[in-house]
Design an enzyme around this catalytic site. Sequence first.
Site, PDB file in Angstrom:
ATOM      1  N   LYS A 109       0.938  -1.515   0.197  1.00 19.24           N
ATOM      2  CA  LYS A 109       0.025   0.383   0.290  1.00 19.24           C
ATOM      3  C   LYS A 109       0.731   0.904   0.318  1.00 19.24           C
ATOM      4  O   LYS A 109       1.874   1.143   1.124  1.00 19.24           O
ATOM      5  CB  LYS A 109      -1.125   0.214   1.203  1.00 19.24           C
ATOM      6  CG  LYS A 109      -2.421   0.418   1.066  1.00 19.24           C
ATOM      7  CD  LYS A 109      -3.088  -0.069   0.766  1.00 19.24           C
ATOM      8  CE  LYS A 109      -4.458   1.012   0.192  1.00 19.24           C
ATOM      9  NZ  LYS A 109      -5.388   0.326  -0.136  1.00 19.24           N
TER      10      LYS A 109
ATOM     11  N   ASP B 158      -6.916   4.387  -4.628  1.00 20.07           N
ATOM     12  CA  ASP B 158      -7.833   4.308  -3.038  1.00 20.07           C
ATOM     13  C   ASP B 158      -7.929   5.328  -2.889  1.00 20.07           C
ATOM     14  O   ASP B 158      -8.378   5.983  -3.838  1.00 20.07           O
ATOM     15  CB  ASP B 158      -6.736   3.440  -1.660  1.00 20.07           C
ATOM     16  CG  ASP B 158      -6.963   3.548  -0.814  1.00 20.07           C
ATOM     17  OD1 ASP B 158      -7.642   2.366  -0.921  1.00 20.07           O
ATOM     18  OD2 ASP B 158      -7.739   3.960   0.256  1.00 20.07           O
TER      19      ASP B 158
HETATM   20  P1  NDP Z   1     -12.842   7.454  -1.915  1.00 17.36           P
HETATM   21  O1  NDP Z   1     -11.956   9.105  -2.476  1.00 17.36           O
HETATM   22  O2  NDP Z   1     -13.615   7.230  -4.028  1.00 17.36           O
HETATM   23  O3  NDP Z   1     -14.714   7.783  -1.348  1.00 17.36           O
HETATM   24  C1  NDP Z   1     -14.314   7.950  -0.031  1.00 17.36           C
HETATM   25  C2  NDP Z   1     -14.943   8.244   0.672  1.00 17.36           C
HETATM   26  O4  NDP Z   1     -14.917   8.217   2.460  1.00 17.36           O
HETATM   27  C3  NDP Z   1     -15.748   9.664   0.412  1.00 17.36           C
HETATM   28  O5  NDP Z   1     -16.952  10.236   0.012  1.00 17.36           O
HETATM   29  C4  NDP Z   1     -15.285  10.801   1.886  1.00 17.36           C
HETATM   30  O6  NDP Z   1     -15.734  11.420   2.045  1.00 17.36           O
HETATM   31  C5  NDP Z   1     -15.399   9.399   2.592  1.00 17.36           C
HETATM   32  N1  NDP Z   1     -14.212  10.084   3.746  1.00 17.36           N
HETATM   33  C6  NDP Z   1     -13.465  10.066   3.842  1.00 17.36           C
HETATM   34  N2  NDP Z   1     -12.523   9.788   4.582  1.00 17.36           N
HETATM   35  C7  NDP Z   1     -13.203  10.124   5.731  1.00 17.36           C
HETATM   36  C8  NDP Z   1     -13.414   9.990   7.140  1.00 17.36           C
HETATM   37  N3  NDP Z   1     -12.404  10.555   7.978  1.00 17.36           N
HETATM   38  N4  NDP Z   1     -15.039  10.800   8.116  1.00 17.36           N
HETATM   39  C9  NDP Z   1     -15.988  10.012   7.303  1.00 17.36           C
HETATM   40  N5  NDP Z   1     -15.830  10.184   5.707  1.00 17.36           N
HETATM   41  C10 NDP Z   1     -14.589   9.734   4.848  1.00 17.36           C
HETATM   42  O7  NDP Z   1     -12.417   6.312  -2.029  1.00 17.36           O
HETATM   43  P2  NDP Z   1     -13.069   4.921  -2.163  1.00 17.36           P
HETATM   44  O8  NDP Z   1     -14.302   4.950  -2.628  1.00 17.36           O
HETATM   45  O9  NDP Z   1     -12.275   4.092  -2.881  1.00 17.36           O
HETATM   46  O10 NDP Z   1     -12.573   3.903  -0.655  1.00 17.36           O
HETATM   47  C11 NDP Z   1     -13.295   4.008   0.313  1.00 17.36           C
HETATM   48  C12 NDP Z   1     -12.267   3.140   1.122  1.00 17.36           C
HETATM   49  O11 NDP Z   1     -13.002   1.769   0.385  1.00 17.36           O
HETATM   50  C13 NDP Z   1     -10.896   3.402   1.733  1.00 17.36           C
HETATM   51  O12 NDP Z   1     -11.107   2.514   3.385  1.00 17.36           O
HETATM   52  C14 NDP Z   1     -10.539   1.881   0.490  1.00 17.36           C
HETATM   53  O13 NDP Z   1      -9.045   1.983   1.635  1.00 17.36           O
HETATM   54  C15 NDP Z   1     -11.411   1.153   0.955  1.00 17.36           C
HETATM   55  N6  NDP Z   1     -11.010  -0.299  -0.838  1.00 17.36           N
HETATM   56  C16 NDP Z   1     -11.188   0.857  -1.904  1.00 17.36           C
HETATM   57  C17 NDP Z   1     -10.684   0.105  -2.621  1.00 17.36           C
HETATM   58  C18 NDP Z   1     -11.097   0.341  -4.350  1.00 17.36           C
HETATM   59  O14 NDP Z   1     -11.383   0.058  -5.011  1.00 17.36           O
HETATM   60  N7  NDP Z   1     -11.079   1.682  -4.749  1.00 17.36           N
HETATM   61  C19 NDP Z   1     -10.364  -1.739  -3.034  1.00 17.36           C
HETATM   62  C20 NDP Z   1     -10.470  -1.725  -1.849  1.00 17.36           C
HETATM   63  C21 NDP Z   1     -11.042  -1.188  -0.559  1.00 17.36           C
HETATM   64  P3  NDP Z   1     -14.762  14.096   1.605  1.00 17.36           P
HETATM   65  O15 NDP Z   1     -14.881  13.541   0.493  1.00 17.36           O
HETATM   66  O16 NDP Z   1     -15.527  13.866   2.648  1.00 17.36           O
HETATM   67  O17 NDP Z   1     -13.612  13.082   2.193  1.00 17.36           O
END
Ligand code: NDP
Length: 451
Positions: A130, A170
């Site tokens: 990562k 991510d």
């Molecule tokens: P994005 O950046 O597309 O979206 C993240 C989302 O989570 C946004 O809505 C963001 O809100 C919110 N968020 C981030 N930090 C916080 C916080 N501290 N408190 C509340 N909301 C928060 O990321 P992904 O959708 O790609 O990733 C989401 C999760 O899934 C992560 O844990 C990632 O590690 C996991 N993941 C992702 C994969 C992928 O293929 N993308 C694969 C496997 C796991 P805001 O815009 O306000 O920051």
Amino acid sequence: MPVSDHVDLEQFMRGVKRRNPGQSEFHQAVQEVAEDVFDFIADKAAYHEYQVLRRMAEPDRVVSFRVCWEDDNGSIRVQRGWRVQNNNAIGPYKGGLRFHASVNESILKFLAFEQTFKNSLTGLPMGGAKGGANFNPKGKSDHEVMRFCQSFMTELYRHVGDDVDVPAGDIGVGAREIGYMFGQYKRITNRFAGVLTGKGLEYGGSLIRTEATGYGAVYLMQKMLERIGDSVEGKICAVSGSGNVAIYAAEKINQFGGKVVTLSDSSGFVHDPAGISEDRLEWVKELKTVRRGRISEYADEFGCSFHAGERPWRVSCELALPCATQNEISGSEARMLVENGCIGVSEGANMPTELEGVGVFKDARILYGPAKAANAGGVAVSGLEMSQNSAKISWKEDELQKLLRDTMTGIHDRCAEYGGVAGSSHIDYVKGANIAGFVKVGDAMLAYGVV
Ligand code: NDP
């Protein structure tokens, strides 16, 4: 023959904490795995003698580097970048890049450790890694993001390669950022190689990669429900986040006939009891990926409530899909979910549930799909993107959809194989995922001897 070193779980965790001071997220991820693995290896001397878990909890390497870039006002900005290569026993390192102000070494070490087990569970030959930077793309212009990505790749390119380490997206790293980084990699190395996944379709990307993580989390939920004669259809679902994972989890729930009533971002959550239907979700996609706006705008647009600074877990639901970030469900929120009738949790985000909450879900014996199983669909399709790049071919959407569904079924079955609970038909998917993930990597490490 190495000398046997039978430490117990407590001694083991004391060592992890001493060697990694202040890295609470990393301690949490290791503890969750160690609890199950220690039980499993109690009567298996080789894993102790060769200190397999101890070695898995020590990254192969952690690279940290300076990333300088110039903002639109001409000011010089200095950020810190990392790549944590945790373990490549079963294949080249693989795992996403996160750009977020909160990124630090502890978070990336926990994610790389988890990734090792997750990648093993997919059945594909991928090790765990990562990386990322404490850079916040929010509010930055496209040109600023481009300059940052180029600077980041100018160091990262030395440490990655199509058979070495293949990063993906991510939090904060989507198609735009991958495009900028791939462009810079190509410019520096003069190689068009499958060194990143999540690429655009025009330059080596795979169909359904964008959808795969969210879809996969719902496929796992559906498999867990099917096993007990139930399904997603008709269920009220609380989803957190409104990024890549959340949007496609919500899309698949809708396709399966469930009703999504919440979405969130870091400023709060929206509650739409009427259901976030397909057309409303299209509006969210545009809001988040084109306009890069806030989820509160949804409440204004569709006349429902927005709860500033809150998380959605007090809303009554039958299924919960945390898809935002780590530690977003506390022990008391887990209890609230169970008390309000939640029968299933599938973790789209990585480690979204605090250790106390994990205990609550396990004790309540709900269907609980932990992140390393539930969100593995994304990296699985990334693995398929790597295969397509190596073979210089592109698979069709229906083939990939089937491969994703089959992969999630395989993950479900591997968890079920190791997650049985004595004296009942209940499956502890956390235990199943931890042990199944461990066995494949651990056996490869035993085969290599002490390296
Ligand atoms: P994005 O950046 O597309 O979206 C993240 C989302 O989570 C946004 O809505 C963001 O809100 C919110 N968020 C981030 N930090 C916080 C916080 N501290 N408190 C509340 N909301 C928060 O990321 P992904 O959708 O790609 O990733 C989401 C999760 O899934 C992560 O844990 C990632 O590690 C996991 N993941 C992702 C994969 C992928 O293929 N993308 C694969 C496997 C796991 P805001 O815009 O306000 O920051």
